[in-house]
Motif scaffolding. Structure first.
Motif, PDB file in Angstrom:
ATOM      1  N   GLY A  24       0.816  -1.201   0.000  1.00  0.00           N
ATOM      2  CA  GLY A  24       0.000   0.000   0.000  1.00  0.00           C
ATOM      3  C   GLY A  24       0.850   1.251   0.000  1.00  0.00           C
ATOM      4  N   LEU A  25       0.243   2.345  -0.422  1.00  0.00           N
ATOM      5  CA  LEU A  25       0.953   3.617  -0.489  1.00  0.00           C
ATOM      6  C   LEU A  25       0.042   4.709   0.043  1.00  0.00           C
ATOM      7  CD1 LEU A  25       3.505   5.136  -1.576  1.00  0.00           C
ATOM      8  CD2 LEU A  25       2.203   5.512  -3.678  1.00  0.00           C
ATOM      9  N   ASP A  26       0.455   5.363   1.109  1.00  0.00           N
ATOM     10  CA  ASP A  26      -0.301   6.490   1.662  1.00  0.00           C
ATOM     11  C   ASP A  26       0.207   7.783   1.026  1.00  0.00           C
ATOM     12  OD1 ASP A  26      -1.953   5.061   3.425  1.00  0.00           O
ATOM     13  OD2 ASP A  26      -0.316   4.896   4.871  1.00  0.00           O
ATOM     14  N   ILE A  27      -0.711   8.510   0.389  1.00  0.00           N
ATOM     15  CA  ILE A  27      -0.341   9.745  -0.291  1.00  0.00           C
ATOM     16  C   ILE A  27       0.252  10.750   0.693  1.00  0.00           C
ATOM     17  CG2 ILE A  27      -1.150  11.596  -1.794  1.00  0.00           C
ATOM     18  CD1 ILE A  27      -1.322   8.775  -2.977  1.00  0.00           C
ATOM     19  N   SER A  28      -0.190  10.681   1.943  1.00  0.00           N
ATOM     20  CA  SER A  28       0.278  11.642   2.943  1.00  0.00           C
ATOM     21  C   SER A  28       1.785  11.538   3.185  1.00  0.00           C
ATOM     22  CB  SER A  28      -0.462  11.433   4.266  1.00  0.00           C
ATOM     23  OG  SER A  28      -0.242  10.131   4.767  1.00  0.00           O
ATOM     24  N   GLU A  29       2.403  10.410   2.801  1.00  0.00           N
ATOM     25  CA  GLU A  29       3.839  10.266   3.004  1.00  0.00           C
ATOM     26  C   GLU A  29       4.636  11.231   2.132  1.00  0.00           C
ATOM     27  OE1 GLU A  29       5.739   6.532   3.552  1.00  0.00           O
ATOM     28  OE2 GLU A  29       3.823   5.481   3.739  1.00  0.00           O
ATOM     29  N   ALA A  30       3.972  11.786   1.112  1.00  0.00           N
ATOM     30  CA  ALA A  30       4.641  12.796   0.283  1.00  0.00           C
ATOM     31  C   ALA A  30       4.602  14.164   0.946  1.00  0.00           C
ATOM     32  CB  ALA A  30       3.981  12.872  -1.091  1.00  0.00           C
ATOM     33  N   ALA A  31       3.857  14.257   2.069  1.00  0.00           N
ATOM     34  CA  ALA A  31       3.743  15.510   2.818  1.00  0.00           C
ATOM     35  C   ALA A  31       3.158  16.614   1.944  1.00  0.00           C
ATOM     36  CB  ALA A  31       5.094  15.924   3.391  1.00  0.00           C
ATOM     37  N   GLY A  32       3.220  17.851   2.418  1.00  0.00           N
ATOM     38  CA  GLY A  32       2.681  18.963   1.658  1.00  0.00           C
ATOM     39  C   GLY A  32       1.300  19.362   2.130  1.00  0.00           C
ATOM     40  N   ARG A  33       0.801  20.441   1.538  1.00  0.00           N
ATOM     41  CA  ARG A  33      -0.474  21.033   1.944  1.00  0.00           C
ATOM     42  C   ARG A  33      -1.656  20.137   1.603  1.00  0.00           C
ATOM     43  NH1 ARG A  33      -2.618  26.913  -0.333  1.00  0.00           N
ATOM     44  NH2 ARG A  33      -4.640  26.954   0.762  1.00  0.00           N
ATOM     45  N   TYR A  34      -1.555  19.389   0.492  1.00  0.00           N
ATOM     46  CA  TYR A  34      -2.657  18.548   0.044  1.00  0.00           C
ATOM     47  C   TYR A  34      -2.206  17.087   0.072  1.00  0.00           C
ATOM     48  CZ  TYR A  34      -4.253  23.090  -1.625  1.00  0.00           C
ATOM     49  OH  TYR A  34      -4.618  24.409  -1.707  1.00  0.00           O
ATOM     50  N   PRO A  35      -2.528  16.348   1.134  1.00  0.00           N
ATOM     51  CA  PRO A  35      -2.032  14.974   1.286  1.00  0.00           C
ATOM     52  C   PRO A  35      -2.917  13.935   0.590  1.00  0.00           C
ATOM     53  CG  PRO A  35      -3.214  15.603   3.247  1.00  0.00           C
ATOM     54  CD  PRO A  35      -3.258  16.806   2.329  1.00  0.00           C
ATOM     55  N   PHE A  36      -3.366  14.237  -0.614  1.00  0.00           N
ATOM     56  CA  PHE A  36      -4.232  13.317  -1.348  1.00  0.00           C
ATOM     57  C   PHE A  36      -4.207  13.694  -2.824  1.00  0.00           C
ATOM     58  CE2 PHE A  36      -6.648  16.828   0.490  1.00  0.00           C
ATOM     59  CZ  PHE A  36      -7.207  17.408  -0.631  1.00  0.00           C
ATOM     60  N   VAL A  37      -4.683  12.775  -3.655  1.00  0.00           N
ATOM     61  CA  VAL A  37      -4.981  13.060  -5.056  1.00  0.00           C
ATOM     62  C   VAL A  37      -6.486  13.238  -5.153  1.00  0.00           C
ATOM     63  CG1 VAL A  37      -5.000  12.128  -7.407  1.00  0.00           C
ATOM     64  CG2 VAL A  37      -2.989  11.805  -5.956  1.00  0.00           C
ATOM     65  N   LEU A  38      -6.937  14.293  -5.792  1.00  0.00           N
ATOM     66  CA  LEU A  38      -8.367  14.590  -5.870  1.00  0.00           C
ATOM     67  C   LEU A  38      -8.960  13.993  -7.142  1.00  0.00           C
ATOM     68  CD1 LEU A  38     -10.694  16.195  -4.474  1.00  0.00           C
ATOM     69  CD2 LEU A  38     -10.203  18.017  -6.129  1.00  0.00           C
ATOM     70  N   ALA A  39     -10.007  13.190  -7.003  1.00  0.00           N
ATOM     71  CA  ALA A  39     -10.734  12.663  -8.155  1.00  0.00           C
ATOM     72  C   ALA A  39     -11.890  13.597  -8.482  1.00  0.00           C
ATOM     73  CB  ALA A  39     -11.254  11.261  -7.862  1.00  0.00           C
ATOM     74  N   LEU A  40     -11.823  14.206  -9.646  1.00  0.00           N
ATOM     75  CA  LEU A  40     -12.858  15.136 -10.095  1.00  0.00           C
ATOM     76  C   LEU A  40     -12.983  15.013 -11.608  1.00  0.00           C
ATOM     77  CD1 LEU A  40     -14.818  17.438  -9.275  1.00  0.00           C
ATOM     78  CD2 LEU A  40     -12.977  19.047  -9.813  1.00  0.00           C
ATOM     79  N   ARG A  61       7.692  -0.648   0.597  1.00  0.00           N
ATOM     80  CA  ARG A  61       8.318  -0.648   1.919  1.00  0.00           C
ATOM     81  C   ARG A  61       9.262   0.545   2.044  1.00  0.00           C
ATOM     82  NH1 ARG A  61      10.090  -7.011   1.673  1.00  0.00           N
ATOM     83  NH2 ARG A  61       7.985  -7.917   1.837  1.00  0.00           N
ATOM     84  N   PRO A  62       9.491   0.993   3.293  1.00  0.00           N
ATOM     85  CA  PRO A  62      10.493   2.050   3.510  1.00  0.00           C
ATOM     86  C   PRO A  62      11.871   1.531   3.105  1.00  0.00           C
ATOM     87  CG  PRO A  62       9.086   1.768   5.438  1.00  0.00           C
ATOM     88  CD  PRO A  62       8.807   0.613   4.547  1.00  0.00           C
ATOM     89  N   PRO A  63      12.743   2.398   2.571  1.00  0.00           N
ATOM     90  CA  PRO A  63      12.543   3.841   2.350  1.00  0.00           C
ATOM     91  C   PRO A  63      11.930   4.158   0.989  1.00  0.00           C
ATOM     92  CG  PRO A  63      14.790   3.268   1.818  1.00  0.00           C
ATOM     93  CD  PRO A  63      14.133   1.986   2.261  1.00  0.00           C
ATOM     94  N   PHE A  64      11.711   3.110   0.180  1.00  0.00           N
ATOM     95  CA  PHE A  64      11.244   3.341  -1.195  1.00  0.00           C
ATOM     96  C   PHE A  64       9.825   3.887  -1.234  1.00  0.00           C
ATOM     97  CE2 PHE A  64      14.261  -0.246  -1.296  1.00  0.00           C
ATOM     98  CZ  PHE A  64      15.254   0.345  -2.058  1.00  0.00           C
ATOM     99  N   ARG A  65       9.000   3.532  -0.230  1.00  0.00           N
ATOM    100  CA  ARG A  65       7.603   3.940  -0.246  1.00  0.00           C
ATOM    101  C   ARG A  65       7.456   5.458  -0.256  1.00  0.00           C
ATOM    102  NH1 ARG A  65       4.639   1.254   4.426  1.00  0.00           N
ATOM    103  NH2 ARG A  65       5.587   2.959   5.614  1.00  0.00           N
ATOM    104  N   LEU A 123       8.402   6.743  -3.589  1.00  0.00           N
ATOM    105  CA  LEU A 123       7.364   6.433  -4.555  1.00  0.00           C
ATOM    106  C   LEU A 123       6.188   7.395  -4.416  1.00  0.00           C
ATOM    107  CD1 LEU A 123       7.038   4.224  -6.727  1.00  0.00           C
ATOM    108  CD2 LEU A 123       5.623   2.965  -5.099  1.00  0.00           C
ATOM    109  N   ALA A 124       5.843   7.730  -3.172  1.00  0.00           N
ATOM    110  CA  ALA A 124       4.765   8.695  -2.948  1.00  0.00           C
ATOM    111  C   ALA A 124       5.119  10.048  -3.551  1.00  0.00           C
ATOM    112  CB  ALA A 124       4.492   8.833  -1.452  1.00  0.00           C
ATOM    113  N   GLN A 125       6.378  10.451  -3.406  1.00  0.00           N
ATOM    114  CA  GLN A 125       6.836  11.709  -4.012  1.00  0.00           C
ATOM    115  C   GLN A 125       6.669  11.667  -5.531  1.00  0.00           C
ATOM    116  OE1 GLN A 125       8.174  14.561  -2.689  1.00  0.00           O
ATOM    117  NE2 GLN A 125       8.198  13.970  -0.536  1.00  0.00           N
ATOM    118  N   ALA A 126       7.080  10.552  -6.131  1.00  0.00           N
ATOM    119  CA  ALA A 126       7.032  10.440  -7.593  1.00  0.00           C
ATOM    120  C   ALA A 126       5.595  10.421  -8.101  1.00  0.00           C
ATOM    121  CB  ALA A 126       7.778   9.181  -8.033  1.00  0.00           C
ATOM    122  N   PHE A 127       4.728   9.652  -7.441  1.00  0.00           N
ATOM    123  CA  PHE A 127       3.369   9.486  -7.943  1.00  0.00           C
ATOM    124  C   PHE A 127       2.474  10.672  -7.641  1.00  0.00           C
ATOM    125  CE2 PHE A 127       4.680   5.246  -8.791  1.00  0.00           C
ATOM    126  CZ  PHE A 127       3.834   4.794  -9.784  1.00  0.00           C
TER     127      PHE A 127
END
Length: 468
Positions: A127-143, A452-456, A459-463
Motif C-alpha cells: 500500500g501507499l499512503d499519499i500523505s507520506e509525500a507531505a505537503g499542503r494537500y495529502p491526497f490526489v483529488l478525483a474530479l 516498503r520504507p525507504p522506497f515507499r 514512490l509517494a513523491q514520484a506518484f
C-alpha cells in the motif's frame, strides 16, 4: 500507487477536419501567409491568443488574466466535452488551482484519494499512503474533467468581469510571426493579432504543425478500455481468493491496482459513489460494451461489476427517464451513464522538439503526450501553465528580448520535466503488462519492495508529481 486517468485532455482541436492540413513552414518555423491573414485581421491586438479551451488552456488563460494581460481563447469545438476523461488532480495541480482561488471549490466537488493498494490474486502486495509525500494537500483529488472545466470557465469569466473570452467554433488554419505580432487566421476567414500565441490544442496540435516542431514517439502504444460503474454495482471477489479488494470501508478513498496475469486492472473512486475501471487489453476495442469490460474485470480479479443494472429499460422509451413513477429510473440512469462512459484508447507517448519558437509557445498535450496511466498529463500541463504565465507577462511588459530568454528557459525546464514524466509513465505501463511464471513472481516482488520504507516515501513523491 494511486493512478488516475486523463487520455487526451487538452482540446477538441484534435478532432478538427484533417482536410485543412497545415501548409509548409518557413525557415523560422512559422507559417507566413500575409495576404490572406492581413486582410482579415482584427485591428485589436491582444496580449496572448491561447489555442485550445481544454483544462490546460483555460487554466493558462485564468493565470494570464489574473496578471492583467488581455487574452482570447480559440476553441474548435462548439461545445465543451461532457466526458469524464481526466479525473485526477495531484497536489501540485491543486496548488496551482489555489492560485486562482479554486482549490477549495474543487475539493468540495471531488473525492480525495488518500491511498493506493496493489493486489494480485486477491492478495495485497503493498500500500501507499499519499500523505507520506507531505505537503499542503495529502491526497490526489478525483474530479471529472467536465467539472474541472466548468470551474475554470466560471473563474475565467469572473476574472474578465463577466465577459467570456472563449471563442467557440474558432478553428485555426494559419499562423505567422512578423515583427512583434503573431497573426492567426481562422477557418471562417477571420483573423486576429496577438503579441504572443500559445498552443494548448492537444496531442494533434495544429499550432505545433504550423511551427514545424518535431514530434518524437517514445515507446510503443498500449490499448486500454475504461468505464465508470456505481460502487454498489460491484460484488466481492470470487471464492477461493484471500480477500476482496473492495470489501474494506477505506476503499471509498483508495485506488486499486490489480497486477494480474492478463494485465493490469485499475479502479479509482469518483464523486457520487462511482468508480472508474481501466483494463489493459490485447488490442484496441472501440466496439466494446460495459458487459465486456465487466467480463474482463471479473476474469482477472473475480470482482463482479453489474453492468446490466437497468439494462432491461435502457432501450425503452427515453421519456421514462424523467417519469418519477417509473420503477427503474435509477437503474436506467446508471446503466446509461455507464454505457456512455465506455471508452477504448491507445496510450501513446510523444515529446515535442521544443516548447517555444519565437513568440509562440506550446504546453500540455501539444508539447508532450504522456501515458494517462499515472494521471499526470493534465497536471503536467497545469505546471507548464504556471511556468509559462510569468514568462509571457515578462515578454508583454518588458519587451521581447526579455520574453525570448524567459521562453527559452521555460522550454528547457518544462522539457526536462516532461522527459522525467514520460520515463515514469513508461515504468507504470511496464509494470502493468501481462506476466506469468517467473515474470509474475519478479514483478510482485518488485511491487512489494517499492511499498516498503525507504522506497515507499520516494514512490509517494514520484506518484504525486512532487518536484515537477
Amino acid at each position: 500507487m494511486p493512478d488516475t486517468l486523463d487520455p487526451g485532455t487538452d482540446t477538441a482541436a484534435d478532432a478538427a477536419d484533417a482536410a485543412d492540413a497545415p501548409g509548409a513552414a518557413d525557415a523560422t518555423g512559422a507559417l507566413d501567409t500575409p495576404d490572406s491573414t492581413d486582410a482579415a485581421d482584427s485591428t485589436e491586438v491582444v496580449d496572448v491568443a491561447v489555442v485550445g479551451a481544454g483544462p490546460v488552456g483555460l487554466l493558462l488563460a485564468c493565470l494570464l488574466v489574473q496578471r492583467g494581460l488581455s487574452v482570447v481563447v480559440l476553441e474548435a469545438r462548439e461545445q465543451g466535452s461532457e466526458h469524464s476523461r481526466a479525473i485526477g488532480i495531484h497536489p501540485p495541480g491543486l496548488a496551482v488551482l489555489a492560485q486562482l482561488g479554486l482549490a477549495d471549490a474543487a475539493i468540495s466537488a471531488g473525492t480525495p484519494i488518500f491511498r493506493g493498494e496493489a493486489w494480485c490474486d486477491g492478495e495485497v502486495l503493498g500500500g501507499l499512503d499519499i500523505s507520506e509525500a507531505a505537503g499542503r494537500y495529502p491526497f490526489v483529488l478525483a474530479l471529472p474533467q467536465r467539472d474541472t472545466e466548468r470551474l475554470l470557465r466560471e473563474r475565467l469569466t469572473e476574472l474578465c468581469d463577466g465577459r467570456d473570452p472563449v471563442r467557440r467554433g474558432a478553428r485555426v488554419v494559419a499562423l505567422s510571426q512578423r515583427g512583434d505580432i503573431v497573426r492567426v487566421r481562422l477557418a471562417a476567414g477571420a483573423g486576429l493579432r496577438a503579441r504572443y500565441a500559445v498552443g494548448a490544442d492537444g496531442a494533434r496540435s495544429r499550432v505545433r504543425e504550423y511551427l514545424g516542431i518535431s514530434w518524437r514517439a517514445v515507446g510503443d502504444a498500449q490499448p486500454y478500455l475504461m468505464g465508470d460503474f456505481r460502487s454498489e454495482q460491484s460484488e466481492p471477489a470470487r471464492s477461493g481468493v484471500r480477500g476482496s479488494p473492495l470489501a474494506a470501508p477505506h476503499m471509498a478513498t483508495t485506488a486499486l491496482l490489480a497486477f494480474e496475469r492478463g494485465g493490469v486492472v485499475e479502479s479509482f473512486p469518483l464523486p457520487g459513489g462511482w468508480r472508474r475501471w481501466v483494463v489493459l487489453t490485447g488490442r484496441l476495442r472501440p466496439e466494446a460494451t460495459a458487459d465486456e469490460l465487466a467480463a474482463i474485470v471479473r476474469q482477472r480479479t473475480g470482482i463482479v461489476l453489474d453492468a446490466a443494472a437497468g439494462a432491461a429499460t435502457a432501450g425503452n422509451d427515453t421519456n421514462h427517464a424523467h417519469d418519477n413513477n417509473h420503477p427503474h429510473d435509477s437503474d436506467h440512469d446508471n446503466a446509461q451513464r455507464t454505457a456512455r462512459s465506455i471508452s477504448a484508447f491507445a496510450v501513446r507517448q510523444h515529446l515535442a522538439g521544443t516548447m517555444a519558437a519565437g513568440r509562440v509557445a506550446l504546453l500540455g498535450d501539444a508539447a508532450h503526450e504522456v501515458s494517462p496511466i499515472g494521471g499526470q498529463g493534465m497536471n503536467l500541463g497545469w505546471l507548464d501553465a504556471a511556468a509559462l504565465a510569468p514568462a509571457l507577462e515578462l515578454g508583454v511588459r518588458g519587451g521581447h528580448a526579455l520574453g525570448s530568454r524567459a521562453l527559452a528557459d521555460y522550454s528547457a525546464r518544462r522539457g526536462r520535466a516532461a522527459r522525467r514524466t514520460v520515463l515514469q509513465a513508461s515504468f507504470n505501463m511496464g509494470v502493468g503488462r501481462p506476466a506469468r511464471g517467473g515474470s509474475l513472481a519478479a514483478r510482485n516482488a518488485l511491487v512489494r519492495l517499492l511499498a516498503r520504507p525507504p522506497f515507499r516515501a520516494l514512490l509517494a513523491q514520484a506518484f504525486t508529481m512532487r518536484g515537477l
